[in-house]
Design a protein around this motif. Structure first.
Motif, mmCIF file in Angstrom:
data_model
loop_
_atom_site.group_PDB
_atom_site.id
_atom_site.type_symbol
_atom_site.label_atom_id
_atom_site.label_comp_id
_atom_site.label_asym_id
_atom_site.label_seq_id
_atom_site.Cartn_x
_atom_site.Cartn_y
_atom_site.Cartn_z
ATOM 1 N N VAL A 62 53.259 -141.930 -23.068
ATOM 2 C CA VAL A 62 52.660 -143.264 -23.061
ATOM 3 C C VAL A 62 51.348 -143.175 -22.292
ATOM 4 O O VAL A 62 51.340 -142.848 -21.098
ATOM 5 C CB VAL A 62 53.600 -144.303 -22.425
ATOM 6 C CG1 VAL A 62 52.940 -145.677 -22.424
ATOM 7 C CG2 VAL A 62 54.926 -144.345 -23.185
ATOM 8 N N PRO A 63 50.223 -143.446 -22.942
ATOM 9 C CA PRO A 63 48.923 -143.259 -22.287
ATOM 10 C C PRO A 63 48.782 -144.092 -21.022
ATOM 11 O O PRO A 63 49.233 -145.244 -20.952
ATOM 12 C CB PRO A 63 47.922 -143.712 -23.359
ATOM 13 C CG PRO A 63 48.650 -143.494 -24.648
ATOM 14 C CD PRO A 63 50.078 -143.828 -24.357
ATOM 15 N N ALA A 64 48.185 -143.472 -20.003
ATOM 16 C CA ALA A 64 47.830 -144.105 -18.731
ATOM 17 C C ALA A 64 49.031 -144.391 -17.838
ATOM 18 O O ALA A 64 48.859 -144.989 -16.771
ATOM 19 C CB ALA A 64 47.034 -145.398 -18.950
ATOM 20 N N GLU A 65 50.220 -143.976 -18.244
ATOM 21 C CA GLU A 65 51.382 -144.153 -17.380
ATOM 22 C C GLU A 65 51.667 -142.847 -16.631
ATOM 23 O O GLU A 65 50.927 -141.887 -16.737
ATOM 24 C CB GLU A 65 52.579 -144.645 -18.192
ATOM 25 C CG GLU A 65 52.326 -145.967 -18.898
ATOM 26 C CD GLU A 65 51.801 -147.071 -17.972
ATOM 27 O OE1 GLU A 65 52.307 -147.186 -16.843
ATOM 28 O OE2 GLU A 65 50.888 -147.800 -18.382
ATOM 29 N N LEU A 66 52.733 -142.820 -15.829
ATOM 30 C CA LEU A 66 52.903 -141.765 -14.838
ATOM 31 C C LEU A 66 52.959 -140.362 -15.434
ATOM 32 O O LEU A 66 52.398 -139.419 -14.873
ATOM 33 C CB LEU A 66 54.161 -142.036 -14.004
ATOM 34 C CG LEU A 66 54.026 -143.174 -12.979
ATOM 35 C CD1 LEU A 66 55.378 -143.495 -12.364
ATOM 36 C CD2 LEU A 66 53.016 -142.807 -11.899
ATOM 37 N N GLU A 67 53.638 -140.193 -16.564
ATOM 38 C CA GLU A 67 53.716 -138.857 -17.156
ATOM 39 C C GLU A 67 52.321 -138.351 -17.507
ATOM 40 O O GLU A 67 51.981 -137.184 -17.269
ATOM 41 C CB GLU A 67 54.605 -138.888 -18.396
ATOM 42 C CG GLU A 67 54.897 -137.514 -18.966
ATOM 43 C CD GLU A 67 56.001 -137.547 -20.001
ATOM 44 O OE1 GLU A 67 56.811 -136.602 -20.017
ATOM 45 O OE2 GLU A 67 56.065 -138.512 -20.801
ATOM 46 N N HIS A 68 51.516 -139.214 -18.065
ATOM 47 C CA HIS A 68 50.134 -138.867 -18.423
ATOM 48 C C HIS A 68 49.319 -138.538 -17.167
ATOM 49 O O HIS A 68 48.651 -137.496 -17.095
ATOM 50 C CB HIS A 68 49.517 -140.051 -19.170
ATOM 51 C CG HIS A 68 48.177 -139.761 -19.767
ATOM 52 N ND1 HIS A 68 47.448 -140.712 -20.443
ATOM 53 C CD2 HIS A 68 47.402 -138.650 -19.787
ATOM 54 C CE1 HIS A 68 46.317 -140.191 -20.869
ATOM 55 N NE2 HIS A 68 46.271 -138.937 -20.477
ATOM 56 N N LEU A 69 49.393 -139.406 -16.165
ATOM 57 C CA LEU A 69 48.562 -139.232 -14.973
ATOM 58 C C LEU A 69 48.970 -138.009 -14.154
ATOM 59 O O LEU A 69 48.118 -137.256 -13.678
ATOM 60 C CB LEU A 69 48.621 -140.490 -14.109
ATOM 61 C CG LEU A 69 48.148 -141.791 -14.783
ATOM 62 C CD1 LEU A 69 48.192 -142.942 -13.792
ATOM 63 C CD2 LEU A 69 46.754 -141.645 -15.374
ATOM 64 N N LEU A 70 50.268 -137.791 -13.989
ATOM 65 C CA LEU A 70 50.728 -136.672 -13.164
ATOM 66 C C LEU A 70 50.450 -135.320 -13.814
ATOM 67 O O LEU A 70 50.113 -134.351 -13.130
ATOM 68 C CB LEU A 70 52.223 -136.816 -12.874
ATOM 69 C CG LEU A 70 52.601 -137.949 -11.909
ATOM 70 C CD1 LEU A 70 54.112 -138.123 -11.852
ATOM 71 C CD2 LEU A 70 52.032 -137.704 -10.519
ATOM 72 N N LEU A 71 50.588 -135.243 -15.138
ATOM 73 C CA LEU A 71 50.293 -133.983 -15.818
ATOM 74 C C LEU A 71 48.841 -133.571 -15.622
ATOM 75 O O LEU A 71 48.526 -132.381 -15.529
ATOM 76 C CB LEU A 71 50.599 -134.106 -17.311
ATOM 77 C CG LEU A 71 52.049 -133.845 -17.721
ATOM 78 C CD1 LEU A 71 52.275 -134.227 -19.174
ATOM 79 C CD2 LEU A 71 52.412 -132.384 -17.503
ATOM 80 N N GLY A 72 47.952 -134.564 -15.548
ATOM 81 C CA GLY A 72 46.556 -134.249 -15.288
ATOM 82 C C GLY A 72 46.264 -134.011 -13.820
ATOM 83 O O GLY A 72 45.442 -133.158 -13.469
ATOM 84 N N ALA A 73 46.955 -134.742 -12.949
ATOM 85 C CA ALA A 73 46.613 -134.719 -11.529
ATOM 86 C C ALA A 73 47.075 -133.454 -10.817
ATOM 87 O O ALA A 73 46.316 -132.846 -10.052
ATOM 88 C CB ALA A 73 47.202 -135.945 -10.832
ATOM 89 N N ILE A 74 48.312 -133.034 -11.021
ATOM 90 C CA ILE A 74 48.886 -131.967 -10.191
ATOM 91 C C ILE A 74 48.157 -130.630 -10.369
ATOM 92 O O ILE A 74 47.799 -129.985 -9.371
ATOM 93 C CB ILE A 74 50.402 -131.858 -10.438
ATOM 94 C CG1 ILE A 74 51.099 -133.089 -9.825
ATOM 95 C CG2 ILE A 74 50.970 -130.577 -9.844
ATOM 96 C CD1 ILE A 74 52.555 -133.225 -10.162
ATOM 97 N N PRO A 75 47.903 -130.161 -11.586
ATOM 98 C CA PRO A 75 47.126 -128.913 -11.697
ATOM 99 C C PRO A 75 45.721 -129.036 -11.107
ATOM 100 O O PRO A 75 45.202 -128.068 -10.532
ATOM 101 C CB PRO A 75 47.083 -128.661 -13.209
ATOM 102 C CG PRO A 75 48.276 -129.381 -13.744
ATOM 103 C CD PRO A 75 48.377 -130.607 -12.903
#
Length: 480
Positions: A293-306
């Motif tokens: 789901v765009p802009a929700e936690l799965e999207h944001l965390l996958l981009g943020a952590i690496p």
């Protein structure tokens, strides 16, 4: 335990009460995304027969930082160091044959390749999206000059029966495509849907050109990742994938793509984008389809952590006293960076700010904080800004820098004509806040208020189990 495919991880989530099963037949247009969003961060969701289609959809299985650490087998505090260690000691993948590749158990090509919109349960997510989008899709391609692979995530619109529109920002896949297009050649790609959490996370690593992200996945797993050759190209994909779409990004062909609700929680514009021709689809028997789901936690965390892991390593090379970094979800996992340091010199936070802003063009605002602040707790960050920051002394502004192409506030100059607008999109002011205490201060001015013993309180020993108060007109007394 290392989860080597998506199904193992979903079984673990279900066994621990973190996988909700939706009712059958939930609609693919908006409703599925709405249900997944309602459970964002608390439960992943399995959707049987979505929109009446046979292939189930899963979403939200990496929507918690704690879950991602758990998939790695480490604590949250060890998450970034563990990822960095894997990136520093990559483990090359090993190739397997089709008989060892679940992702090629079923092959659909030639006359059997029907309309993708009938084959796959691709949702329409946001209100003004221009159509169904692949959002959990990993695009794998080979450098036309060297043959080294790259893996990256992109939004992909299903525009026709066998045509897809792709949005590529100027990174590695775009470079591969421009090289192929300069030769009037198509770029062979594979679109991978449904992979294990560690491989998905590894694909988002910020690495140099010609560094294969699947080697990081192998290091995270502790053994080489099994990969299989595609049926129509030389591209290799994770053998345990659920679904693989094989195709080509066509040279010189463009078509309208968008609007689409992106990670900043705004819509991207409708623009002419590159086009993918689909040649073949392979999948497991009874496959699963993953949507983000765009802009929700799965999207944001996958981009943020690496990105956090890369930023931490870059900053620590110049500033060993940098202890931690955090890209906040309020800053959409891209734009707001909090940096924890053990301050040793006045002026040092400004140097850290400059280094952080130069580390990645997406970073817009940097806050440098002392080592007594938990940078993963927004209230503590806000408290430090409120009590340790003065704008006339501690604010650093950098005008006219390169910013994110998807940040709508960077789109200045659009009234000056199309050519000027094209060059101004992505121009951003950057800001740094020094929210650290001075190295020396009088008496208790910057001493945090604390109650002796507060960290050692055992509420089970201090609070009466089943205790209640009995009230009457004249007195109140505690009763057990």
């Amino acid at each position: 335990m290392t989860y080597t495919d998506l199904r193992q991880w979903l079984q673990h989530l279900e066994a621990t009460g973190r996988l909700a099963v939706a009712k059958e037949g939930i609609g693919l247009e908006h409703r599925l995304a709405a249900v997944a969003k309602a459970l964002d961060g608390s439960q992943a969701v399995y959707f049987p027969r979505p929109g009446g289609m046979d292939i189930p959809v899963v979403s939200g299985f990496l929507s918690s930082r704690a879950w991602i650490a758990e998939a790695m087998g480490v604590s949250q505090s060890e998450l970034l160091p563990h990822f960095l260690a894997a990136a520093a000691r990559p483990l090359p993948w090993r190739e397997v044959g089709q008989d060892e590749a679940p992702c090629q158990q079923v092959v659909i090509r030639g006359r059997d390749l029907r309309d993708l919109r009938e084959l796959l349960p691709v949702p329409v997510h946001s209100e003004h999206d221009s159509g169904p989008y692949l959002t959990g899709a990993l695009v794998v391609a080979r450098n036309p000059s060297t043959g080294v692979q790259n893996a990256s995530m992109h939004r992909i619109q299903v525009t026709d029966a066998d045509r897809l529109g792709i949005c590529m920002l100027p990174r590695h896949l775009w470079q591969f495509y421009k090289e192929a297009e300069s030769r009037d050649q198509a770029l062979d790609i594979a679109i991978v849907i449904g992979i294990d959490p560690l491989t998905l996370l590894a694909s988002q690593a910020i690495v140099p050109l010609d560094f294969d992200e699947f080697h990081i996945a192998g290091a995270l797993h502790g053994r080489p990742l099994p990969m299989v050759k595609c049926l129509t190209s030389e591209v290799r994909v994770p053998a345990a994938s659920e679904i693989v779409i094989e195709g080509r990004i066509l040279p010189g062909v463009r078509a309208a793509e968008g609007p689409f609700g992106e990670f900043p929680r705004y819509y991207s514009a409708r623009e002419e984008r590159e086009v993918i021709a689909v040649d073949c689809v392979t999948h497991r028997r009874a496959p699963l389809y993953h949507t983000i789901v765009p802009a929700e936690l799965e999207h944001l965390l996958l981009g943020a952590i690496p990105r956090e892991a890369t930023l931490l390593a870059q900053l620590q090379r110049s500033f060993p006293n940098v202890l931690d970094v955090h890209l906040s979800t309020g800053g959409v996992g891209r734009y707001h960076l909090f940096v924890k340091i053990r301050k040793t010199h006045e002026g040092q936070p400004r140097n850290v700010i400059c280094a952080a802003l130069g580390a990645h063009y997406d970073i817009k605002h940097v806050v440098v904080l002392d080592d007594d602040i938990d940078i993963h707790r927004p209230q503590q960050v806000e408290w430090a800004i409120a009590t340790r920051f003065q704008a006339d002394r501690d604010l650093l502004v950098v005008p006219g820098a390169q910013g994110s192409l998807l940040d709508p506030s960077t789109t200045v100059g659009r009234q000056a004509g199309a050519q000027a607008a094209a060059h101004s999109v992505g121009t951003s002011a950057k800001m740094g806040l020094d929210a650290t205490r001075p190295m020396a201060y009088d008496q208790h001015i910057f001493t945090r208020v604390a109650i002796p013993g507060e960290r050692e309180v055992d509420l089970g020993a201090e609070i009466a189990a089943g205790g209640r108060v009995e009230w009457d007109a004249d007195t109140a007394a505690a009763r057990r």
